[in-house]
Motif scaffolding. Structure first.
Motif, PDB file in Angstrom:
ATOM      1  N   THR A  18     -47.699   6.123 -33.587  1.00  0.00           N
ATOM      2  CA  THR A  18     -48.437   6.951 -34.537  1.00  0.00           C
ATOM      3  C   THR A  18     -49.251   7.993 -33.779  1.00  0.00           C
ATOM      4  OG1 THR A  18     -48.611   5.088 -36.072  1.00  0.00           O
ATOM      5  CG2 THR A  18     -50.105   6.944 -36.430  1.00  0.00           C
ATOM      6  N   ILE A  19     -49.098   9.247 -34.169  1.00  0.00           N
ATOM      7  CA  ILE A  19     -49.792  10.345 -33.512  1.00  0.00           C
ATOM      8  C   ILE A  19     -51.292  10.289 -33.822  1.00  0.00           C
ATOM      9  CG2 ILE A  19     -49.991  12.850 -33.303  1.00  0.00           C
ATOM     10  CD1 ILE A  19     -47.364  11.796 -32.231  1.00  0.00           C
ATOM     11  N   LEU A  20     -52.102  10.387 -32.764  1.00  0.00           N
ATOM     12  CA  LEU A  20     -53.554  10.461 -32.927  1.00  0.00           C
ATOM     13  C   LEU A  20     -54.045  11.897 -32.749  1.00  0.00           C
ATOM     14  CD1 LEU A  20     -54.693   7.243 -31.024  1.00  0.00           C
ATOM     15  CD2 LEU A  20     -54.366   7.551 -33.487  1.00  0.00           C
ATOM     16  N   LYS A  21     -53.585  12.548 -31.662  1.00  0.00           N
ATOM     17  CA  LYS A  21     -53.934  13.948 -31.464  1.00  0.00           C
ATOM     18  C   LYS A  21     -53.090  14.548 -30.345  1.00  0.00           C
ATOM     19  CE  LYS A  21     -57.730  13.333 -28.126  1.00  0.00           C
ATOM     20  NZ  LYS A  21     -59.140  13.662 -27.818  1.00  0.00           N
ATOM     21  N   LYS A  22     -53.012  15.868 -30.340  1.00  0.00           N
ATOM     22  CA  LYS A  22     -52.331  16.581 -29.268  1.00  0.00           C
ATOM     23  C   LYS A  22     -53.282  16.688 -28.084  1.00  0.00           C
ATOM     24  CE  LYS A  22     -50.372  21.153 -28.242  1.00  0.00           C
ATOM     25  NZ  LYS A  22     -50.037  22.482 -28.818  1.00  0.00           N
ATOM     26  N   ILE A  23     -52.788  16.386 -26.875  1.00  0.00           N
ATOM     27  CA  ILE A  23     -53.661  16.435 -25.699  1.00  0.00           C
ATOM     28  C   ILE A  23     -53.167  17.382 -24.615  1.00  0.00           C
ATOM     29  CG2 ILE A  23     -54.656  14.150 -26.036  1.00  0.00           C
ATOM     30  CD1 ILE A  23     -52.678  13.036 -24.039  1.00  0.00           C
ATOM     31  N   GLY A  24     -51.976  17.942 -24.781  1.00  0.00           N
ATOM     32  CA  GLY A  24     -51.492  18.855 -23.748  1.00  0.00           C
ATOM     33  C   GLY A  24     -50.228  19.582 -24.154  1.00  0.00           C
ATOM     34  N   GLN A  25     -50.028  20.753 -23.561  1.00  0.00           N
ATOM     35  CA  GLN A  25     -48.833  21.560 -23.815  1.00  0.00           C
ATOM     36  C   GLN A  25     -48.383  22.174 -22.507  1.00  0.00           C
ATOM     37  OE1 GLN A  25     -47.357  22.455 -27.149  1.00  0.00           O
ATOM     38  NE2 GLN A  25     -45.709  23.000 -25.737  1.00  0.00           N
ATOM     39  N   GLY A  26     -47.130  21.953 -22.139  1.00  0.00           N
ATOM     40  CA  GLY A  26     -46.602  22.502 -20.897  1.00  0.00           C
ATOM     41  C   GLY A  26     -45.320  23.263 -21.120  1.00  0.00           C
ATOM     42  N   GLY A  27     -44.698  23.665 -20.009  1.00  0.00           N
ATOM     43  CA  GLY A  27     -43.461  24.412 -20.106  1.00  0.00           C
ATOM     44  C   GLY A  27     -42.302  23.583 -20.616  1.00  0.00           C
ATOM     45  N   ARG A 146     -62.815   5.727 -16.392  1.00  0.00           N
ATOM     46  CA  ARG A 146     -63.107   4.316 -16.115  1.00  0.00           C
ATOM     47  C   ARG A 146     -63.106   4.017 -14.623  1.00  0.00           C
ATOM     48  NH1 ARG A 146     -59.954  -0.051 -15.223  1.00  0.00           N
ATOM     49  NH2 ARG A 146     -58.059   1.154 -15.665  1.00  0.00           N
ATOM     50  N   THR A 147     -62.077   4.459 -13.909  1.00  0.00           N
ATOM     51  CA  THR A 147     -61.935   4.113 -12.495  1.00  0.00           C
ATOM     52  C   THR A 147     -62.465   5.188 -11.550  1.00  0.00           C
ATOM     53  OG1 THR A 147     -59.740   5.118 -12.282  1.00  0.00           O
ATOM     54  CG2 THR A 147     -59.832   2.831 -13.061  1.00  0.00           C
ATOM     55  N   LYS A 148     -62.682   6.406 -12.078  1.00  0.00           N
ATOM     56  CA  LYS A 148     -63.114   7.568 -11.295  1.00  0.00           C
ATOM     57  C   LYS A 148     -62.048   8.053 -10.330  1.00  0.00           C
ATOM     58  CE  LYS A 148     -67.012   7.204 -13.366  1.00  0.00           C
ATOM     59  NZ  LYS A 148     -67.210   8.018 -14.585  1.00  0.00           N
ATOM     60  N   LYS A 149     -60.825   7.581 -10.461  1.00  0.00           N
ATOM     61  CA  LYS A 149     -59.746   8.049  -9.602  1.00  0.00           C
ATOM     62  C   LYS A 149     -59.255   9.411 -10.079  1.00  0.00           C
ATOM     63  CE  LYS A 149     -57.861   3.631  -8.032  1.00  0.00           C
ATOM     64  NZ  LYS A 149     -56.675   2.750  -8.018  1.00  0.00           N
ATOM     65  N   ILE A 150     -58.783  10.193  -9.111  1.00  0.00           N
ATOM     66  CA  ILE A 150     -58.186  11.486  -9.412  1.00  0.00           C
ATOM     67  C   ILE A 150     -56.710  11.252  -9.711  1.00  0.00           C
ATOM     68  CG2 ILE A 150     -57.671  13.781  -8.519  1.00  0.00           C
ATOM     69  CD1 ILE A 150     -60.127  13.442  -6.697  1.00  0.00           C
ATOM     70  N   MET A 151     -56.243  11.741 -10.851  1.00  0.00           N
ATOM     71  CA  MET A 151     -54.887  11.456 -11.310  1.00  0.00           C
ATOM     72  C   MET A 151     -54.097  12.735 -11.572  1.00  0.00           C
ATOM     73  SD  MET A 151     -55.079   8.020 -11.700  1.00  0.00           S
ATOM     74  CE  MET A 151     -53.710   7.575 -12.778  1.00  0.00           C
ATOM     75  N   PHE A 152     -52.822  12.752 -11.190  1.00  0.00           N
ATOM     76  CA  PHE A 152     -51.896  13.775 -11.651  1.00  0.00           C
ATOM     77  C   PHE A 152     -51.310  13.280 -12.982  1.00  0.00           C
ATOM     78  CE2 PHE A 152     -51.156  15.075  -7.060  1.00  0.00           C
ATOM     79  CZ  PHE A 152     -51.731  16.324  -7.210  1.00  0.00           C
ATOM     80  N   VAL A 153     -51.227  14.162 -13.984  1.00  0.00           N
ATOM     81  CA  VAL A 153     -50.741  13.704 -15.279  1.00  0.00           C
ATOM     82  C   VAL A 153     -49.507  14.460 -15.772  1.00  0.00           C
ATOM     83  CG1 VAL A 153     -52.945  12.795 -16.067  1.00  0.00           C
ATOM     84  CG2 VAL A 153     -52.405  15.206 -16.479  1.00  0.00           C
ATOM     85  N   ASP A 154     -49.036  15.429 -15.029  1.00  0.00           N
ATOM     86  CA  ASP A 154     -47.843  16.174 -15.436  1.00  0.00           C
ATOM     87  C   ASP A 154     -46.916  16.289 -14.239  1.00  0.00           C
ATOM     88  OD1 ASP A 154     -45.903  17.978 -16.264  1.00  0.00           O
ATOM     89  OD2 ASP A 154     -47.311  19.197 -17.424  1.00  0.00           O
ATOM     90  N   PHE A 155     -45.727  15.696 -14.362  1.00  0.00           N
ATOM     91  CA  PHE A 155     -44.774  15.703 -13.253  1.00  0.00           C
ATOM     92  C   PHE A 155     -43.544  16.540 -13.564  1.00  0.00           C
ATOM     93  CE2 PHE A 155     -47.520  12.770 -11.426  1.00  0.00           C
ATOM     94  CZ  PHE A 155     -47.125  12.493 -10.125  1.00  0.00           C
ATOM     95  N   GLY A 156     -43.667  17.443 -14.551  1.00  0.00           N
ATOM     96  CA  GLY A 156     -42.545  18.331 -14.861  1.00  0.00           C
ATOM     97  C   GLY A 156     -42.250  19.284 -13.719  1.00  0.00           C
ATOM     98  N   GLY A 157     -43.259  19.556 -12.900  1.00  0.00           N
ATOM     99  CA  GLY A 157     -43.083  20.475 -11.789  1.00  0.00           C
ATOM    100  C   GLY A 157     -42.807  19.797 -10.464  1.00  0.00           C
ATOM    101  N   VAL A 158     -42.485  18.510 -10.491  1.00  0.00           N
ATOM    102  CA  VAL A 158     -42.148  17.786  -9.266  1.00  0.00           C
ATOM    103  C   VAL A 158     -40.643  17.895  -9.018  1.00  0.00           C
ATOM    104  CG1 VAL A 158     -42.049  15.516  -8.169  1.00  0.00           C
ATOM    105  CG2 VAL A 158     -44.066  16.185  -9.472  1.00  0.00           C
ATOM    106  N   PHE A 159     -40.266  18.148  -7.766  1.00  0.00           N
ATOM    107  CA  PHE A 159     -38.847  18.248  -7.442  1.00  0.00           C
ATOM    108  C   PHE A 159     -38.600  17.639  -6.072  1.00  0.00           C
ATOM    109  CE2 PHE A 159     -41.050  22.041  -6.169  1.00  0.00           C
ATOM    110  CZ  PHE A 159     -40.554  22.358  -4.919  1.00  0.00           C
ATOM    111  N   LYS A 160     -37.347  17.299  -5.804  1.00  0.00           N
ATOM    112  CA  LYS A 160     -37.001  16.716  -4.519  1.00  0.00           C
ATOM    113  C   LYS A 160     -37.084  17.782  -3.429  1.00  0.00           C
ATOM    114  CE  LYS A 160     -33.963  13.083  -6.281  1.00  0.00           C
ATOM    115  NZ  LYS A 160     -32.599  12.496  -6.259  1.00  0.00           N
TER     116      LYS A 160
END
Length: 283
Positions: A18-27, A146-160
């Motif tokens: 169930t959709i709660l809200k939109k949180i991001g938009q990418g390519g 919660r953890t204060k860790k730095i996180m990457f949240v979009d991996f669409g731009g990751v490549f080999k």
């Protein structure tokens, strides 16, 4: 496309979200905060582009040991208004991205250098595992509340390493600024990290098609920061570092200096220096 209360049911796994809200938009797609049928909060990325979405899901599946990226659970497809969409479900990270944080004015020089060091070593670790994080931007980096860790949240731009770049943000791309380079990953890493430092200090991102590098150097010279940091930033922007270890050591030295210089430490420190070092998985 979707609004709060809309439901998605996968064709294959039959799990309902169930959709709660939109949180991001990418390519590649759109990301929503959702709740599953068991009441657990998760994130769902949806797109019409099956190739890009599947590639991102598979990369995230291959990096389960890195605790600075979200876990992924399943990939499925869904028909909506006679059109087929593809999505995958991943861990929801509660927190604020760097753009939201700088808009609130809560980052000191110490914070900025510490965050940049952790991000650089995260990207370098990905490279050692065979991947390049090509789409660096402030919205893609979240500090977990919660953890204060730095996180990457979009991996669409990751490549080999040997693959082609699918997505990139011109602001952090050395070639978009017309800087002479040998097309080495280390050069891209150093440049993108340095530009990130500038963007965090000035609280804005720059378009290389509207702002020249000459203008960027003028902006750096006008900043109220130490001369050592100005020289370090300009060298990073002009691709004068030949060795990433030299760059990292220089960044660490500036970080230590900023921590001991009370005149440039704000009272609104988000991430403690010691904690920053402890959460970086290279340590």
């Amino acid at each position: 496309m979707l609004k709060r209360g809309d439901k998605i049911e996968g064709k294959w796994y039959k799990n309902e979200y169930t959709i709660l809200k939109k949180i991001g938009q990418g390519g590649v797609g759109t990301v929503y905060k959702v709740v599953d049928y068991k009441g657990y909060i998760k994130a769902l990325k949806i797109s019409e582009d099956i190739m890009s979405l599947t590639r991102e899901f598979e990369i995230l599946q291959k990096l389960p040991l890195l605790d600075n990226i979200p876990r992924v659970y399943e990939i499925d497809d869904w028909v909506y208004r006679n059109k087929r969409y593809y999505y995958f479900v991943m861990e929801y990270i509660e927190g604020n991205n760097l753009k939201e944080i700088i808009n609130r004015g809560k980052l000191s020089i110490k914070d900025i250098l510490g965050i940049s060091l952790v991000l650089l070593e995260m990207m370098n670790k990905l490279y050692q595992l065979g991947y390049i994080y090509g789409d660096l931007k402030l919205e893609n980096i979240i500090i977990n509340r919660r953890t204060k860790k730095i996180m990457f949240v979009d991996f669409g731009g990751v490549f080999k390493k040997d693959g082609c770049i699918k997505e990139f943000t011109p602001t952090y791309d050395i070639n978009s600024w017309g800087i002479e380079n040998k097309n080495l990953h280390i050069e891209r890493l150093i440049f993108s990290t340095t530009m990130l430092i500038v963007c965090l200090i000035t609280k804005r991102e720059y378009n290389p098609f509207r702002t020249s590098m000459k203008k960027m150097l003028y902006i750096v010279d006008s900043l109220n920061i130490s001369e050592k940091l100005k020289v370090f930033i300009k060298d990073g922007l002009l691709n004068k570092f030949n060795d990433i270890n030299c760059y990292i050591e220089g960044l660490k030295a500036l970080l230590i200096e900023s921590a001991s210089n009370k005149t440039i430490i704000s009272n609104d420190i988000i991430i403690n220096l010691i904690f920053l070092v402890s959460i970086c998985f290279l340590y």
